[in-house]
Design a protein around this motif. Structure first.
Motif, mmCIF file in Angstrom:
data_model
loop_
_atom_site.group_PDB
_atom_site.id
_atom_site.type_symbol
_atom_site.label_atom_id
_atom_site.label_comp_id
_atom_site.label_asym_id
_atom_site.label_seq_id
_atom_site.Cartn_x
_atom_site.Cartn_y
_atom_site.Cartn_z
ATOM 1 N N THR A 120 1.187 -1.154 0.005
ATOM 2 C CA THR A 120 0.239 0.068 -0.005
ATOM 3 C C THR A 120 0.780 0.996 -0.089
ATOM 4 O OG1 THR A 120 -2.124 0.865 1.051
ATOM 5 C CG2 THR A 120 0.244 0.067 2.429
ATOM 6 N N ARG A 121 0.109 2.364 -0.415
ATOM 7 C CA ARG A 121 1.224 3.490 -0.330
ATOM 8 C C ARG A 121 -0.171 4.388 -0.658
ATOM 9 N NH1 ARG A 121 4.155 7.102 -3.810
ATOM 10 N NH2 ARG A 121 2.720 8.797 -2.856
ATOM 11 N N GLY A 122 -0.401 5.981 0.001
ATOM 12 C CA GLY A 122 -0.916 6.618 -0.537
ATOM 13 C C GLY A 122 -0.912 7.419 -1.833
ATOM 14 N N VAL A 156 -1.230 -11.312 -1.500
ATOM 15 C CA VAL A 156 -1.291 -9.687 -1.939
ATOM 16 C C VAL A 156 -2.844 -9.097 -1.971
ATOM 17 C CG1 VAL A 156 0.139 -8.079 -2.827
ATOM 18 C CG2 VAL A 156 1.799 -10.450 -2.853
ATOM 19 N N VAL A 157 -2.804 -8.316 -0.788
ATOM 20 C CA VAL A 157 -3.466 -7.272 -1.354
ATOM 21 C C VAL A 157 -3.239 -5.962 -2.043
ATOM 22 C CG1 VAL A 157 -5.792 -5.925 -0.197
ATOM 23 C CG2 VAL A 157 -5.179 -8.159 0.318
ATOM 24 N N ALA A 158 -3.912 -5.653 -2.456
ATOM 25 C CA ALA A 158 -2.975 -4.416 -3.130
ATOM 26 C C ALA A 158 -3.669 -2.949 -3.186
ATOM 27 C CB ALA A 158 -1.920 -3.790 -4.654
ATOM 28 N N ALA A 159 -4.069 -1.917 -2.493
ATOM 29 C CA ALA A 159 -4.682 -0.519 -1.847
ATOM 30 C C ALA A 159 -2.834 0.645 -2.401
ATOM 31 C CB ALA A 159 -4.469 -0.519 -1.221
ATOM 32 N N ILE A 160 -3.553 0.851 -3.966
ATOM 33 C CA ILE A 160 -2.074 1.976 -3.457
ATOM 34 C C ILE A 160 -3.131 2.983 -4.663
ATOM 35 C CG2 ILE A 160 0.053 1.954 -6.024
ATOM 36 C CD1 ILE A 160 -0.342 -0.140 -4.059
ATOM 37 N N GLY A 161 -2.598 4.319 -4.018
ATOM 38 C CA GLY A 161 -3.436 5.831 -4.441
ATOM 39 C C GLY A 161 -4.927 5.834 -3.888
#
Length: 167
Positions: A68-70, A96-101
């Motif tokens: 993740t990242r903001g 993997v759980v992705a939370a990007i932007g």
């Protein structure tokens, strides 16, 4: 849960706060990586490969990874569009759980990940059960089981009384 992000990312605080609220006993392991700039993609890919390679050897028992990242501009998020990161996610033996932007941003990393979350908070919610909801469910099931057990004993008692009246 391993969290791959920058130690200074607001996204990390979102994951920590959400996880603590839902399941206080959940262990989060931070893997501090750059999430922007030329060094970001190699660091992220290397961290994912290292976690995957050690998946069965890790004493910590990592069940999932949150990457993740903001938010930011497309240039800020570009590391998550690099092939090395996408390949590392695809090959990773740990989900993997992705939370990007932000919600409207979509990167290749999110498309390759096992689960895409719109925000870091959603990523944590996808992996961590709600302690309060589970406690309520357990209480309801316990009440039902008690009621069913009493009914079974009553039925058995009635059958026993009938059998003793008619030997």
């Amino acid at each position: 849960i391993a969290v791959l992000t920058s130690r200074n990312a607001a996204a990390l605080q979102d994951v920590i706060n959400t996880t603590r609220q839902l399941w206080p006993g959940c262990r989060l392991l931070l893997f501090d990586v750059r999430v922007q700039g030329a060094e970001a993609a190699p660091q992220i890919a290397n961290a994912l490969r290292a976690l995957s390679d050690q998946a069965s050897d890790l004493a910590d028992g990592i069940d999932a990874i949150i990457l993740t990242r903001g938010g930011g501009s497309i240039e800020d998020l570009w590391a998550f569009n690099e092939r090395s990161v996408a390949d590392a996610i695809y090959a990773c033996r740990i989900p993997v759980v992705a939370a990007i932007g932000h919600e409207t941003d979509t990167t290749l990393a999110e498309l390759v990940a096992d689960v895409r979350a719109a925000t870091p908070t959603q990523a944590a919610m996808a992996l961590v059960p709600d302690h309060g909801a589970l406690e309520h469910q357990l209480s309801q099931l316990s009440s039902r089981m008690g009621l069913l057990t009493r009914r079974l004993f009553e039925q058995a008692s009635h059958r026993l009384q009938a059998a003793t009246r008619h030997p």
